[in-house]
Design a protein around this motif. Structure first.
Motif, PDB file in Angstrom:
ATOM      1  N   LEU A 140       0.832  -1.201   0.000  1.00  0.00           N
ATOM      2  CA  LEU A 140       0.000   0.000   0.000  1.00  0.00           C
ATOM      3  C   LEU A 140       0.868   1.253   0.000  1.00  0.00           C
ATOM      4  CD1 LEU A 140      -2.782   1.339   0.143  1.00  0.00           C
ATOM      5  CD2 LEU A 140      -2.653   1.156   2.646  1.00  0.00           C
ATOM      6  N   SER A 141       1.901   1.313   0.837  1.00  0.00           N
ATOM      7  CA  SER A 141       2.742   2.513   0.901  1.00  0.00           C
ATOM      8  C   SER A 141       3.492   2.725  -0.411  1.00  0.00           C
ATOM      9  CB  SER A 141       3.724   2.421   2.069  1.00  0.00           C
ATOM     10  OG  SER A 141       4.576   1.312   1.946  1.00  0.00           O
ATOM     11  N   GLU A 142       3.936   1.641  -1.051  1.00  0.00           N
ATOM     12  CA  GLU A 142       4.605   1.774  -2.344  1.00  0.00           C
ATOM     13  C   GLU A 142       3.639   2.290  -3.406  1.00  0.00           C
ATOM     14  OE1 GLU A 142       7.754  -1.925  -1.626  1.00  0.00           O
ATOM     15  OE2 GLU A 142       5.901  -2.220  -2.767  1.00  0.00           O
ATOM     16  N   THR A 143       2.413   1.773  -3.385  1.00  0.00           N
ATOM     17  CA  THR A 143       1.396   2.244  -4.323  1.00  0.00           C
ATOM     18  C   THR A 143       1.115   3.718  -4.120  1.00  0.00           C
ATOM     19  OG1 THR A 143       0.353   0.057  -4.434  1.00  0.00           O
ATOM     20  CG2 THR A 143      -1.001   1.939  -5.076  1.00  0.00           C
ATOM     21  N   ARG A 144       1.005   4.131  -2.866  1.00  0.00           N
ATOM     22  CA  ARG A 144       0.745   5.540  -2.566  1.00  0.00           C
ATOM     23  C   ARG A 144       1.886   6.436  -3.036  1.00  0.00           C
ATOM     24  NH1 ARG A 144      -1.784   5.191   3.605  1.00  0.00           N
ATOM     25  NH2 ARG A 144      -3.965   4.944   2.961  1.00  0.00           N
ATOM     26  N   LEU A 145       3.111   6.010  -2.825  1.00  0.00           N
ATOM     27  CA  LEU A 145       4.254   6.810  -3.276  1.00  0.00           C
ATOM     28  C   LEU A 145       4.258   6.954  -4.794  1.00  0.00           C
ATOM     29  CD1 LEU A 145       7.103   5.607  -0.900  1.00  0.00           C
ATOM     30  CD2 LEU A 145       6.312   7.962  -1.182  1.00  0.00           C
ATOM     31  N   LEU A 146       3.915   5.896  -5.495  1.00  0.00           N
ATOM     32  CA  LEU A 146       3.853   5.978  -6.952  1.00  0.00           C
ATOM     33  C   LEU A 146       2.708   6.884  -7.401  1.00  0.00           C
ATOM     34  CD1 LEU A 146       4.672   2.303  -7.947  1.00  0.00           C
ATOM     35  CD2 LEU A 146       6.014   4.338  -8.506  1.00  0.00           C
ATOM     36  N   GLN A 147       1.576   6.840  -6.694  1.00  0.00           N
ATOM     37  CA  GLN A 147       0.483   7.759  -7.006  1.00  0.00           C
ATOM     38  C   GLN A 147       0.958   9.206  -6.872  1.00  0.00           C
ATOM     39  OE1 GLN A 147      -2.394   6.152  -4.131  1.00  0.00           O
ATOM     40  NE2 GLN A 147      -3.800   5.741  -5.824  1.00  0.00           N
ATOM     41  N   LEU A 148       1.631   9.506  -5.754  1.00  0.00           N
ATOM     42  CA  LEU A 148       2.148  10.859  -5.546  1.00  0.00           C
ATOM     43  C   LEU A 148       3.153  11.233  -6.625  1.00  0.00           C
ATOM     44  CD1 LEU A 148       2.739  11.269  -1.697  1.00  0.00           C
ATOM     45  CD2 LEU A 148       0.964  12.308  -3.108  1.00  0.00           C
ATOM     46  N   ALA A 149       4.025  10.291  -6.961  1.00  0.00           N
ATOM     47  CA  ALA A 149       5.046  10.561  -7.970  1.00  0.00           C
ATOM     48  C   ALA A 149       4.401  10.898  -9.313  1.00  0.00           C
ATOM     49  CB  ALA A 149       5.972   9.357  -8.117  1.00  0.00           C
ATOM     50  N   ILE A 150       3.374  10.144  -9.699  1.00  0.00           N
ATOM     51  CA  ILE A 150       2.698  10.389 -10.970  1.00  0.00           C
ATOM     52  C   ILE A 150       1.975  11.731 -10.950  1.00  0.00           C
ATOM     53  CG2 ILE A 150       0.796   9.604 -12.456  1.00  0.00           C
ATOM     54  CD1 ILE A 150       1.647   6.717 -11.692  1.00  0.00           C
ATOM     55  N   VAL A 151       1.278  12.019  -9.844  1.00  0.00           N
ATOM     56  CA  VAL A 151       0.567  13.297  -9.717  1.00  0.00           C
ATOM     57  C   VAL A 151       1.551  14.458  -9.792  1.00  0.00           C
ATOM     58  CG1 VAL A 151      -0.717  14.770  -8.124  1.00  0.00           C
ATOM     59  CG2 VAL A 151      -1.406  12.397  -8.436  1.00  0.00           C
ATOM     60  N   ASP A 152       2.594  14.412  -8.953  1.00  0.00           N
ATOM     61  CA  ASP A 152       3.522  15.535  -8.869  1.00  0.00           C
ATOM     62  C   ASP A 152       4.345  15.697 -10.137  1.00  0.00           C
ATOM     63  OD1 ASP A 152       2.484  15.818  -6.386  1.00  0.00           O
ATOM     64  OD2 ASP A 152       4.326  15.414  -5.273  1.00  0.00           O
ATOM     65  N   ALA A 153       4.723  14.587 -10.753  1.00  0.00           N
ATOM     66  CA  ALA A 153       5.498  14.671 -11.994  1.00  0.00           C
ATOM     67  C   ALA A 153       4.693  15.362 -13.084  1.00  0.00           C
ATOM     68  CB  ALA A 153       5.919  13.277 -12.444  1.00  0.00           C
ATOM     69  N   ARG A 154       3.429  14.994 -13.216  1.00  0.00           N
ATOM     70  CA  ARG A 154       2.591  15.585 -14.255  1.00  0.00           C
ATOM     71  C   ARG A 154       2.268  17.038 -13.960  1.00  0.00           C
ATOM     72  NH1 ARG A 154      -0.077  13.036 -17.978  1.00  0.00           N
ATOM     73  NH2 ARG A 154      -1.786  14.511 -17.756  1.00  0.00           N
ATOM     74  N   GLU A 155       2.044  17.378 -12.687  1.00  0.00           N
ATOM     75  CA  GLU A 155       1.582  18.720 -12.354  1.00  0.00           C
ATOM     76  C   GLU A 155       2.717  19.730 -12.203  1.00  0.00           C
ATOM     77  OE1 GLU A 155      -1.044  18.400  -9.024  1.00  0.00           O
ATOM     78  OE2 GLU A 155      -2.593  17.415 -10.191  1.00  0.00           O
ATOM     79  N   THR A 156       3.908  19.268 -11.893  1.00  0.00           N
ATOM     80  CA  THR A 156       5.046  20.183 -11.747  1.00  0.00           C
ATOM     81  C   THR A 156       5.977  20.140 -12.954  1.00  0.00           C
ATOM     82  OG1 THR A 156       6.495  18.557 -10.661  1.00  0.00           O
ATOM     83  CG2 THR A 156       4.996  19.814  -9.251  1.00  0.00           C
ATOM     84  N   GLY A 157       5.883  19.072 -13.746  1.00  0.00           N
ATOM     85  CA  GLY A 157       6.792  18.925 -14.868  1.00  0.00           C
ATOM     86  C   GLY A 157       8.124  18.314 -14.469  1.00  0.00           C
ATOM     87  N   GLN A 158       8.382  18.228 -13.167  1.00  0.00           N
ATOM     88  CA  GLN A 158       9.614  17.622 -12.695  1.00  0.00           C
ATOM     89  C   GLN A 158       9.458  16.104 -12.683  1.00  0.00           C
ATOM     90  OE1 GLN A 158      10.141  19.454  -8.845  1.00  0.00           O
ATOM     91  NE2 GLN A 158      11.345  21.125  -9.696  1.00  0.00           N
ATOM     92  N   GLY A 159      10.536  15.417 -12.952  1.00  0.00           N
ATOM     93  CA  GLY A 159      10.484  13.963 -12.909  1.00  0.00           C
ATOM     94  C   GLY A 159       9.942  13.323 -14.160  1.00  0.00           C
ATOM     95  N   LEU A 160       9.720  14.135 -15.207  1.00  0.00           N
ATOM     96  CA  LEU A 160       9.208  13.584 -16.465  1.00  0.00           C
ATOM     97  C   LEU A 160      10.341  13.271 -17.432  1.00  0.00           C
ATOM     98  CD1 LEU A 160       5.984  15.701 -17.034  1.00  0.00           C
ATOM     99  CD2 LEU A 160       6.215  13.391 -16.139  1.00  0.00           C
ATOM    100  N   SER A 161      11.523  13.156 -16.888  1.00  0.00           N
ATOM    101  CA  SER A 161      12.694  12.772 -17.669  1.00  0.00           C
ATOM    102  C   SER A 161      13.514  11.804 -16.833  1.00  0.00           C
ATOM    103  CB  SER A 161      13.532  14.006 -18.014  1.00  0.00           C
ATOM    104  OG  SER A 161      14.830  13.634 -18.457  1.00  0.00           O
ATOM    105  N   THR A 162      14.139  10.849 -17.493  1.00  0.00           N
ATOM    106  CA  THR A 162      14.980   9.903 -16.759  1.00  0.00           C
ATOM    107  C   THR A 162      16.239  10.576 -16.237  1.00  0.00           C
ATOM    108  OG1 THR A 162      16.002   9.230 -18.853  1.00  0.00           O
ATOM    109  CG2 THR A 162      14.151   7.903 -18.041  1.00  0.00           C
ATOM    110  N   ASP A 163      16.457  11.835 -16.625  1.00  0.00           N
ATOM    111  CA  ASP A 163      17.622  12.583 -16.140  1.00  0.00           C
ATOM    112  C   ASP A 163      17.271  13.488 -14.966  1.00  0.00           C
ATOM    113  OD1 ASP A 163      19.225  11.527 -18.180  1.00  0.00           O
ATOM    114  OD2 ASP A 163      18.539  13.065 -19.584  1.00  0.00           O
TER     115      ASP A 163
END
Length: 306
Positions: A20-43
């Motif tokens: 559950l905690s891993e799923t939640r972290l991935l949910q946050l990562a997907i939300v924040d990556a899309r909304e901030t633009g950060q993390g949308l690159s492997t670099d």
């Protein structure tokens, strides 16, 4: 933030095993990556912090710190399998690296190329993507409830699913081959709990039908519908709220500001990585303004203000 989780249908259908905690972290990562633009690159790594996690899922900071600590090792090792159009399989990790900053309550993660492709390439291909608001699953205590909800959201326009073949369905939920092998245990420990939590905490109510061949269950199909939201009109509510705002004492203001600071719906008002105390002080100042009081009044009622 709109807290919108967006995944391709293939990523939703992927065979995966997550806590559950891993799923939640991935949910946050997907939300924040899309909304901030950060993390949308492997670099470019994405920063997730304990305060953001605690507010999003209404858990203690200690629980949030623990989730981040465990993720550095466990989430890095997790894999998933996607079935391609030609029937071939693509195996990938969720993140390519993780850097937990001990003592700072934050972790830097870099999503893999496959994950980035399946959460970003939506323009013009909306019919191939599944989306839902994070808050719709934030109260779930079972990872199986989150996974089932995601699988259902692929069919939200029609409110019913095709038959999910049992073995594939189990793998999509993240159940190991040696876990809950008896149907009674699968229903009691997985399916019934997931359905109860979805019906209680989300925006939909669901029921399932089992499909048999002889005495053997081959799979399940689901039907669901949106919960009805009923609102009663209140006359002169503007005047009444103004009176309440003017009558609120300093002690009440700080008491309810503290409660509001821990309400996950208030995330959109938070700034940066401020702590609960600083956030509560700023909310208390907001409550001195009549217009802001009106805006926050629904949340005040939720935390017990009458």
């Amino acid at each position: 933030m709109t807290d919108l989780v967006v995944k391709s249908n293939k990523l939703v259908q992927a065979l995966q095993t997550l806590t559950l905690s891993e799923t939640r972290l991935l949910q946050l990562a997907i939300v924040d990556a899309r909304e901030t633009g950060q993390g949308l690159s492997t670099d470019e790594p994405l920063e997730l912090n304990a305060l953001r996690y605690a507010r999003a899922f209404n858990v203690s900071l200690d629980a949030a710190y623990l989730a981040l600590t465990e993720a550095e090792d466990s989430l890095f090792k997790r894999q998933f399998t996607i079935t391609n159009e030609d029937g071939s399989l693509t195996k990938s990790r969720w993140i390519q690296d993780a850097n937990y900053r001990k003592g700072e309550g934050r972790i830097l993660v870099t999503l893999t190329r496959v994950v980035i492709e399946h959460v970003t390439k939506i323009d013009g291909f909306e019919q191939y993507f599944t989306s839902y608001h994070l808050r719709k699953t934030s109260e779930f205590k079972s990872v199986y409830a989150v996974r089932l909800y995601e699988l259902l959201m692929q069919w939200k326009t029609v409110g019913k699913t095709p038959t999910f073949e049992l073995n594939k369905f189990r793998s999509q939920l993240g159940i190991g081959v040696n876990e809950y092998t008896r149907m009674e245990a699968f229903k009691r420990r997985v399916l019934d709990i997931a359905i109860d939590q979805i019906n209680e905490f989300s925006d939909i109510t669901i029921k399932y039908e089992q499909h048999k061949k002889g005495r053997s269950i081959l799979g399940f199909s689901f039907s669901f519908k949106q919960k009805k939201v009923t609102t009663k009109p209140i006359k002169n509510i503007g005047v009444n709220i103004e009176e309440l705002a003017l009558k609120m004492t300093d002690a009440q203001r700080h008491l309810f500001a503290n409660k509001l600071s821990r309400l996950h719906e208030m995330n959109k008002y938070s700034q940066g990585t401020e702590g609960f105390e600083a956030f509560a002080l700023r909310i208390a100042e907001m409550l001195q303004d009549v217009d802001k009081f009106k805006e926050l009044y629904p949340y005040l009622k939720k935390v017990g203000y009458m």
